[in-house]
Enzyme design. Structure first.
Site, PDB file in Angstrom:
ATOM      1  N   SER A 141       6.972  47.311  20.350  1.00 16.45           N
ATOM      2  CA  SER A 141       6.548  46.777  21.748  1.00 16.45           C
ATOM      3  C   SER A 141       5.172  46.731  21.641  1.00 16.45           C
ATOM      4  CB  SER A 141       7.109  47.626  22.862  1.00 16.45           C
ATOM      5  OG  SER A 141       6.469  47.476  24.061  1.00 16.45           O
ATOM      6  N   TYR A 154       8.615  56.113  25.829  1.00 13.50           N
ATOM      7  CA  TYR A 154       9.071  54.543  25.145  1.00 13.50           C
ATOM      8  C   TYR A 154       7.781  54.287  24.411  1.00 13.50           C
ATOM      9  CZ  TYR A 154       9.934  49.731  24.874  1.00 13.50           C
ATOM     10  OH  TYR A 154      10.157  48.341  24.363  1.00 13.50           O
ATOM     11  N   LYS A 158       8.097  53.881  20.194  1.00 12.38           N
ATOM     12  CA  LYS A 158       7.674  52.612  19.527  1.00 12.38           C
ATOM     13  C   LYS A 158       6.497  52.522  18.737  1.00 12.38           C
ATOM     14  CE  LYS A 158      10.932  50.043  21.088  1.00 12.38           C
ATOM     15  NZ  LYS A 158      11.907  49.378  20.295  1.00 12.38           N
TER      16      LYS A 158
END
Length: 189
Positions: A141, A154, A158
């Site tokens: 991402s 998150y 990532k």
């Protein structure tokens, strides 16, 4: 013979969005078998039906990738895989402040978004090396490079996935296995 006619492909997070589209694209390109992995059986069955309706071959694998054991069982079930698409990620939609002590939230983010891709790569990568070819594509991402406030678990998971991709790519390239990370922007799924 189509481009992927002898390839066996595993796509995690394949019940919707990027995973479903990726699985369908590999099937359309002629992949021998596309393994569809996710928790959402209904979504997986729909993707499988779409693939089968267009002449492809898909197999549904209902799995919760939050444990290493589940990842190992998935890898054993799939057997020799030529292409591994690590697309599954944990995104709850809930915000998480960096200073807020919520171990479970951090743990589930890392388990699904980092540990699962690592475990699947470890389990399936050795076979790729032995066969002299293979591809691992880790879906990352833009949040790994540009974190979003209160979305740290998150973003950090990532970023770790990106670094894993770089390290594995350098180690495995000479052995015929390509490892890459693809950093996506916002996807409305």
């Amino acid at each position: 013979m189509t481009e992927f006619s002898r390839y066996r492909v595993l796509v995690t997070g394949a019940s919707r969005g990027v995973g479903a589209a990726t699985a369908k694209a590999f099937a359309a390109a002629g992949a021998d078998t596309v393994f569809l992995a996710a928790r959402n059986e209904a979504g997986l069955q729909k993707v499988k039906s779409d693939i089968n309706a267009h002449g492809g071959r898909a197999e549904v694998c209902v799995v919760d990738l939050s444990t290493r054991q589940a990842c190992r069982e998935l890898a054993a079930h799939c057997g020799d895989v030529d292409v591994l698409i690590n697309n599954a990620a944990y995104t709850s939609g809930a915000n998480q402040n960096v200073l807020e002590p919520n171990d479970a939230f951090w743990d589930i983010n890392f388990a699904v978004s980092f540990v699962a891709p690592l475990t699947l790569m470890q389990e399936l990568g050795q076979g790729m090396v032995e066969r002299g070819h293979g591809v691992v594509l880790n879906i990352s991402s833009m949040a790994a490079q540009r974190p979003v406030p209160e979305y740290a678990p998150y973003s950090v998971a990532k970023a770790a996935l990106d670094m894993l991709s770089k390290a594995a790519g350098m180690e495995l390239a000479a052995k015929g296995v390509r490892v890459n990370s693809l950093a996506l922007g916002h996807v409305d799924t």
